[in-house]
Design a protein around this motif. Structure first.
Motif, short mmCIF file in Angstrom:
data_model
loop_
_atom_site.label_atom_id
_atom_site.label_comp_id
_atom_site.label_asym_id
_atom_site.label_seq_id
_atom_site.Cartn_x
_atom_site.Cartn_y
_atom_site.Cartn_z
N GLN A 222 0.84 -1.21 0.00
CA GLN A 222 0.00 0.00 0.00
C GLN A 222 0.88 1.26 0.00
OE1 GLN A 222 -3.41 0.08 -0.27
NE2 GLN A 222 -3.21 -2.14 -0.57
N SER A 223 0.33 2.30 -0.58
CA SER A 223 1.07 3.57 -0.67
C SER A 223 1.43 4.10 0.71
CB SER A 223 0.21 4.61 -1.40
OG SER A 223 0.78 5.89 -1.30
N ARG A 224 2.58 4.74 0.78
CA ARG A 224 3.01 5.36 2.04
C ARG A 224 2.23 6.63 2.34
NH1 ARG A 224 9.36 5.57 0.86
NH2 ARG A 224 8.52 5.96 -1.22
N HIS A 225 1.44 7.09 1.36
CA HIS A 225 0.72 8.36 1.54
C HIS A 225 -0.80 8.18 1.41
CE1 HIS A 225 4.67 10.18 1.32
NE2 HIS A 225 4.86 9.64 0.12
N THR A 226 -1.25 7.46 0.37
CA THR A 226 -2.70 7.30 0.13
C THR A 226 -3.03 5.83 -0.11
OG1 THR A 226 -2.32 7.74 -2.23
CG2 THR A 226 -2.97 9.62 -0.82
N LYS B 213 -1.15 2.40 5.89
CA LYS B 213 -0.06 2.79 5.01
C LYS B 213 0.99 1.68 4.94
CE LYS B 213 -0.60 7.77 5.83
NZ LYS B 213 0.06 9.01 6.35
N GLY C 45 4.93 0.79 -0.06
CA GLY C 45 4.86 1.13 -1.47
C GLY C 45 5.17 -0.05 -2.37
#
Length: 547
Positions: A469-473, A480, A483
């Motif tokens: 999963q993205s570190r931001h969204t 989170k 990436g």
């Protein structure tokens, strides 16, 4: 020790109809295994639309992260348990006695999965998970039993190809799972044609679509049921009867049926000397087979982490090449059709050919070179994807697509990771544990090896789903992560570890099972046993000719 007459005849037997019959019977079990495990991925989006639509989001319903993990992962957990239990049971009670039980369990659990009921979405998913656990438990038993039975029936010249052919039915099962989903969704879509979600969110999912996922899951019971009778009529393997039950006469009678030749009963007399048995947790087993068991367990573990995590970037691949439009532009049944079609295309061009390349070359090239080659190329392609992922994929643009990038190279890299996993360690890790260990521990050791693989599968399918999963969204419902690029880097390193742990495993091509396992050697604390020859009283005994 028992006379080598029957076992030598098995090793030297010409390829006959009973070899192909055994491949079909054992292979149909594996076909069912793959169908049941992989068919769920073709209908999870449909179940999300049916049971988890929330009008306030303005988006089609999707299975919540925890529900999706449970629906897909519970079968893998059941498989792990079944591999350990039925692997032990196959050595304890015989291959034949346990073999039919696993198939019947798969038949009943497949039907029950499609009949999952409940007054709420939670109730339906809970009953589905319950039945899929037991479905996985039966599937788990098929791994050690199918591999062991086929290896013990086969001649040594073509043993690798026969066992690989059984495992190759997994690719056919994956392809048929997608095909059945395509056919069923197409029929329902034609009968209950609905607009896309963005045109009419409610009407885009017809109530009749609830039958689609149930039919797809229940179809898995048909091939298993069709082969149940044939499986129950298979005789016990001669190696189990002769080496474990110590019943040479019964082994002779059983093998006369399948080899179409007569054996002199007088030649079947048992030797007075018998090998002192040693257990799985004994020092003798550790001395003889400890390194090999470490090799088979670790390589299968690392392989399945990578193999089951390759769906991390599946959505990006399918979207980039235009196979999967944004969900809102499709009805529920159209989405099911497109997801299934994309999975069928990948299976057709990479997964299935990889399995059959192994069947064709394993007895020519050998197990170890194929496994090393597969891990090497999987590592290479993962490293390329790691450092060039976004350049290959492109950047998000209008209508949920990716613009720029090199989509042809992107799909080729994705396809090659599947091809070289199957023309590589995904097949060889299934074959080798069925060849290295003594008959009385063969099914158990295969079960342990495959269970370690399923532990890796659980990590790959879910640990990396969260990690990627993205570190931001991150996606809705997920925390989170590190990436996608960092996840691919970890997977590349995992494949590299599988490459180096392969060196713990000896080459098994062209050798009898007794030669590989040292089946009838007397334990000797002073002189280490080797797998090609045994040294006793200054004389060399070639186990290939003296069992």
């Amino acid at each position: 020790m028992v006379t080598s007459t029957v076992l030598t005849s098995l090793d030297k037997a010409k390829t006959q109809s009973y070899h192909f019959k055994a491949v079909v019977i054992a292979g149909m079990g594996f076909f069912t295994d793959a169908y049941d495990l992989f068919s769920i991925s073709t209908v999870t989006r449909l179940m999300g639309r049916l049971y988890y639509y929330n009008p306030s989001t303005g988006k089609p319903g999707v299975l919540p992260a925890n529900v999706n993990a449970a629906v897909v992962g519970v079968a893998l957990c059941g498989t792990l348990g079944g591999q350990l239990f039925f692997g032990w049971a196959g050595d304890k009670f015989g291959r034949k006695k346990v073999y039919g039980i696993t198939l019947m369990l798969m038949v009943l659990a497949s039907i029950a999965s499609g009949l999952s009921l409940g007054n709420t979405a939670t109730g339906v998913m809970a009953t589905l998970c319950f039945f899929r656990f037991w479905l996985g438990f039966g599937i788990g038993g098929d791994y050690p039993l199918s591999a062991t039975i086929m290896s013990e029936y086969a001649n040594k010249k073509h043993r690798g190809a026969f066992v690989a052919a059984v495992f190759a039915m997994q690719g056919v099962g994956i392809l048929v799972a997608a095909a059945v989903s395509i056919i069923v969704s197409s029929i329902f879509d034609k009968a209950f044609k609905r607009p896309s979600f963005e045109v009419d969110p409610i009407r885009s999912t017809p109530p009749q679509a609830d039958f689609v996922w149930r039919i797809v899951l229940m179809f898995g019971a048909i091939p298993a049921a069709l082969t149940f009778y044939s499986r129950s009529k298979m005789p016990e393997t001669a190696r189990y009867t002769a080496l474990v039950e110590q019943n040479a006469e019964k082994a002779r009678r059983d093998m006369e049926k399948v080899l179409n030749q007569r054996f002199d009963p007088a030649a079947m007399a048992q030797d007075e000397k018998k090998e002192k048995p040693y257990g799985l947790f004994s020092k003798e087993f550790a001395r003889r087979h400890g390194k090999e068991l470490l090799g088979t367990t670790t390589t299968w573990f690392f392989l399945d982490i990578a193999f089951y995590s390759q769906n991390l970037f599946q959505k990006d691949v399918f979207t980039a090449v235009g196979w999967l439009p944004p969900a809102k532009t499709m009805s529920a049944l159209e989405e099911t059709f497109r997801v299934s079609r994309a999975q069928a295309l990948i299976a057709l061009v990479s997964t299935v050919p990889g399995y059959w390349f192994t069947v064709a070359f394993i007895d020519k090239i050998g197990r170890k070179p194929i496994q090393l080659m597969g891990f090497f190329f999987m590592t290479l392609f993962m490293f390329i994807l790691t450092f060039d992922y976004y350049n290959l994929r492109g950047n998000p643009c209008a209508n949920g697509k990716f613009c720029g990038g090199n989509h042809l190279a992107f799909i080729i890299m994705y396809a090659f990771t599947f091809f070289f996993s199957n023309f590589g360690p995904n097949t060889t890790t299934f074959i080798v544990p069925a060849e290295l260990f003594p008959a009385r521990l063969r099914s158990t050791c295969h079960g342990i090896s495959s269970a370690c693989g399923k532990a890796g599968a659980i990590i790959g399918a879910f640990g990396f789903l969260y990690a990627s999963q993205s570190r931001h969204t991150p996606d809705a419902g997920y925390p989170k992560g590190i990436g996608i690029k960092n996840s691919l880097l970890v997977l590349a390193i995992t494949n590299c570890l599988g490459f180096f742990f392969t060196f713990l495993i000896p080459e098994t091509k062209g050798k009898s099972l007794e030669e590989l396992s040292g089946e009838n050697d007397q334990p000797n604390d002073e002189v280490p046993a080797t797998h090609s020859k045994r040294i006793r009283d200054g004389d060399e005994l070639n186990i290939a000719s003296h069992v």
